[in-house]
Design an enzyme around this catalytic site. Structure first.
Site, PDB file in Angstrom:
ATOM      1  CG  ASP A   1      -2.071   0.966   1.089  1.00 53.52           C
ATOM      2  OD1 ASP A   1      -3.013   0.897   1.887  1.00 53.52           O
ATOM      3  OD2 ASP A   1      -2.019   1.802   0.158  1.00 53.52           O
TER       4      ASP A   1
HETATM    5  C1  GLC Z   1      -4.265   4.464   0.183  1.00 54.00           C
HETATM    6  C2  GLC Z   1      -5.126   3.331   0.663  1.00 54.00           C
HETATM    7  C3  GLC Z   1      -5.342   2.268  -0.363  1.00 54.00           C
HETATM    8  C4  GLC Z   1      -5.315   2.874  -1.751  1.00 54.00           C
HETATM    9  C5  GLC Z   1      -3.911   3.413  -1.995  1.00 54.00           C
HETATM   10  C6  GLC Z   1      -3.763   4.068  -3.364  1.00 54.00           C
HETATM   11  O1  GLC Z   1      -3.512   5.017   1.203  1.00 54.00           O
HETATM   12  O2  GLC Z   1      -4.780   2.707   1.889  1.00 54.00           O
HETATM   13  O3  GLC Z   1      -6.596   1.641  -0.062  1.00 54.00           O
HETATM   14  O4  GLC Z   1      -5.643   1.893  -2.729  1.00 54.00           O
HETATM   15  O5  GLC Z   1      -3.519   4.331  -0.989  1.00 54.00           O
HETATM   16  O6  GLC Z   1      -4.527   5.233  -3.423  1.00 54.00           O
END
Ligand code: GLC
Length: 700
Positions: A253
């Site tokens: 993430d």
């Molecule tokens: C965010 C979220 C995740 C998301 C990613 C990209 O912080 O935790 O769910 O897909 O970043 O935006």
């Protein structure tokens, strides 16, 4: 040549820098200094690129200007719709309708694909019992069984094959794992829970998603029992890849590989790179730690190139499966015909109707009668398109939304006058606004009061210490109540709210969550009885935040009758599985096919449901069990099945469930799934507290 051989042949031609490039995803794309990285083949995926033309332009650089012409994977957060925004996932879960949830996921994928996206970073499948956490809005609530059904449906919808019988979109169930159990409901906070409980509660939706064919998995930010997920080899290698046999791509993430340093787990970004790749993270989202350090780690012999090859092979395989090498570009003309297509909008209305939960309807204030002469519509969220889109609303636009005031206007006949007043803001209000609204309400036969949360009061890192309506909104509600005009409270929110005062004083309460582009139409459909509400809660509503965590599948404990608070009622405000209808359903004739079964046997459970009212309606019939005595104490109830049935007024239907070992077993402290002999209780009912009860034995 099959995909495996194509991958092998391409991998053999790649340099180490090009391999590491495939493992790098840029989250914030900056054309000035990132185009060269694409041209050099040092980027494998982009996130956050908007518009078909821009996607094609960047894809053209990768395909036509880089040495090997490997296409980019274009990813986006499509959580509950792309441009046709559907109800937030927590609302969709209230439908208990996997087929419809699959359809909205498929529409979202189709719209995203039209704009050149091949990888949607959803579904979010984190189970949680903490409504303080803003991200409860993105999931399917507190229960692993319902959560698994929703996860399966969303992955099947997203990865539905296209005209060539091939997936054109990859799903990305997230966030693996335990993210919904962060302490204090504070996003990114510590998670420390038993492995047994993790397996029993948090893992099932991920396993369901993988069984449904999910091509990728996203790792969670949080640490799990002292080891951050992005560096957690037990979680990502041993469980996900070895025990579950997951062969897809594991993506971190946002920046979470770099955050291994902040966690105090990696001493440097170089060590973070080693820990993450050795733990089984194949692609680095946004942190650039792989881009900066993997080359040296391999050249120094610290990380084997075979580990890199495994990661790159998975990524290339995904690109071949998606047909990206054959069709790297999208047709920009597609979007105008696909985004907000009429059938998409119609499905949005249907999904929104099924997401609405009727919480109270004393004296049958609802459905509203067309004979009403003056109807008040009051509240800060009655006319707020942004709020109705909810969190993670992607390419959604407030201008696409039918607000609740607008929806009501379309639903009333000419003889009814609608009087609207905002009454207060979502966070503050004035005496004048309140007085004006009360004056309007006192002129009307019914007052619809629309209160709750804006879109940014839930979602990522939008956590709350209180579940109460903001004080200005409570003050407005009480002022309208004091006029004596019957109040229908319509909630617009992204999490359970502690509306105990309303439950005691207001005749009707309708939970509409944040329903997306057709919010107003669906709300009016329910308020005027064009749709008989059928939704049931996928999450418990506490009376106050002090009760958290509170959930239906709790343990008996040694003193079940002693559990209480000196300052509050110990029971929830509304239990899991609860929801009313404009008609009444009567349950009878619970029949079990046998009094006992072997641990490998199966048992059929039947019950009759009768629509005793005057209105057709859908009922969500739920099946719960309790293993009364076991080597690991079992919850007082566990959901193990449900059917959503349509019953005409006066109609009776018999529903049948089948219970097998997979429903009766549990994970023990040796991490084994076991079915233990003994007595079981079973219920078939309308929610997690009521229903017909039976008993059976599992023989030794
Ligand atoms: C965010 C979220 C995740 C998301 C990613 C990209 O912080 O935790 O769910 O897909 O970043 O935006």
């Amino acid at each position: 040549m099959n995909i495996k051989n194509k991958v092998k042949a391409l991998l053999a031609r790649m340099t180490l820098p090009e391999k590491v490039g495939q493992m790098t995803q840029l989250g914030t794309f900056n054309p000035t200094d990132d185009l060269s990285l694409i041209r050099e083949g040092r980027v494998g995926s982009l996130l956050g690129v908007k518009g078909a033309e821009t996607v094609n332009e960047l894809q053209r650089i990768a395909v036509e200007q880089s040495r090997l012409g490997i296409p980019l994977l274009i990813a986006a957060d499509v959580i509950h719709g792309y441009r046709s925004i559907f109800p937030i996932p927590l609302a969709e879960a209230c439908s208990w309708n996997p087929a419809l949830v699959e359809e909205t996921a498929a529409i979202a994928a189709r719209e995203a694909s039209a704009e050149g996206i091949q990888w949607v970073l959803s579904p979010m499948v984190d189970i949680t019992r903490d409504p303080r956490w803003g991200r409860i809005a993105e999931g399917a609530g507190e229960d692993p069984y319902l959560g698994s059904e929703m996860a399966r449906a969303r992955v099947k919808g997203i990865q539905r094959n296209d005209w060539n019988n091939r997936p054109y979109m990859m799903a990305c169930p997230k966030h693996f794992a335990g993210y919904g159990f962060i302490e204090a409901g504070r996003d990114y906070n510590t998670v420390d829970m038993s492995i047994r409980r993790l397996r029993e509660i948090c893992f099932p939706p991920f396993q369901a998603a993988i069984e449904a064919g999910a091509g990728t998995i996203m790792v969670a930010f949080n640490e799990l029992n002292g080891v951050p997920c992005a560096g957690n080899g037990w979680l990502l290698k041993e469980v996900l890849q070895q025990q579950w046999g997951f062969e897809g791509v594991v993506v971190s993430d946002w920046d979470s590989i770099g955050e291994l340093v902040e966690h105090g787990y990696a001493r440097s970004r170089e060590e973070a790179a080693r820990l993450a790749i050795e733990s089984g993270v194949h692609m680095d989202m946004q942190s650039l730690v792989y881009h900066e350090h993997l080359l040296d780690l391999v050249r120094q012999g610290i990380v084997s190139e075979l580990v890199i090859d495994d990661a790159v092979s998975r990524i290339l395989s995904m690109k071949f499966q998606l047909g990206l090498f054959d069709r790297p570009y999208t047709d920009p003309a597609l979007a105008s015909t696909i985004l907000l297509a009429p059938d998409h909008v119609q499905t949005a209305r249907h999904m929104a109707c099924e997401s609405i939960v009727l919480l109270k309807n004393e004296g049958n204030v609802l459905p509203l009668k067309q004979t009403i002469r003056k109807l008040a519509v009051i509240g800060p969220l009655a006319n707020d398109g942004d709020a109705l889109l909810g969190c993670w609303s992607g390419q959604g636009r407030s201008s696409d939304v039918v607000t609740i005031v607008d929806g009501i206007h379309t639903a009333v006949n000419a003889g009814m006058e609608i009087l609207y007043a905002k009454g207060c803001g979502t966070a503050e209000g004035t005496e004048n606004e309140k007085t004006e609204a009360a004056a309007i309400a006192s002129l009307c036969e019914v007052a619809i009061v629309v209160l709750g949360e804006t879109a940014n009061m839930s979602g990522e890192n939008n956590n709350r210490t209180s579940l109460d309506l903001p004080s200005c909104q409570m003050s407005l509600l009480k002022a309208i109540h004091d006029t004596g005009t019957p109040v229908v409270l319509v909630l617009v929110n992204g999490r359970p709210l502690s509306v105990e005062w309303a439950q005691l004083h207001v005749p009707a309460i309708v939970e509409t969550w944040q329903l997306g582009i057709q919010a107003g139409m669906a709300t009016a459909d329910v308020l005027f009885g064009h749709y008989n509400p059928s939704g049931k809660l996928p999450v418990t509503f506490p009376r106050n935040a002090g009760q958290i965590p509170i959930y239906y599948s709790a343990k008996k404990t040694g003193r079940p009758q002693m559990k209480h608070y000196v300052d509050a009622n110990v029971e929830p405000l509304y239990p899991f599985g609860y929801g009313l209808s404009y008609t009444t359903f009567e349950y009878s004739n619970l029949v079990l096919s046998k009094p006992s079964i072997s641990p490998q046997g199966s048992l059929k459970v039947q019950a009759c449901i009768f629509n005793a009212g005057s209105m057709d309606g859908e009922e969500i019939v739920q099946l719960y069990i309790c293993d009364e005595f076991a080597s690991i104490t079992r919850p007082v109830k566990e959901l193990k099945g449900f059917w959503k049935i349509m019953l005409r007024a006066g109609e009776t239907q018999t529903v049948e469930f089948e219970l097998t070992a997979e429903h009766l077993g549990f994970v023990n402290n040796e991490q084994q799934f076991v079915v233990e002999p003994g007595s079981f209780r079973v219920w078939v009912g309308p929610n997690s507290t009521d229903g017909l009860e039976g008993k059976f034995e599992v023989d030794s």
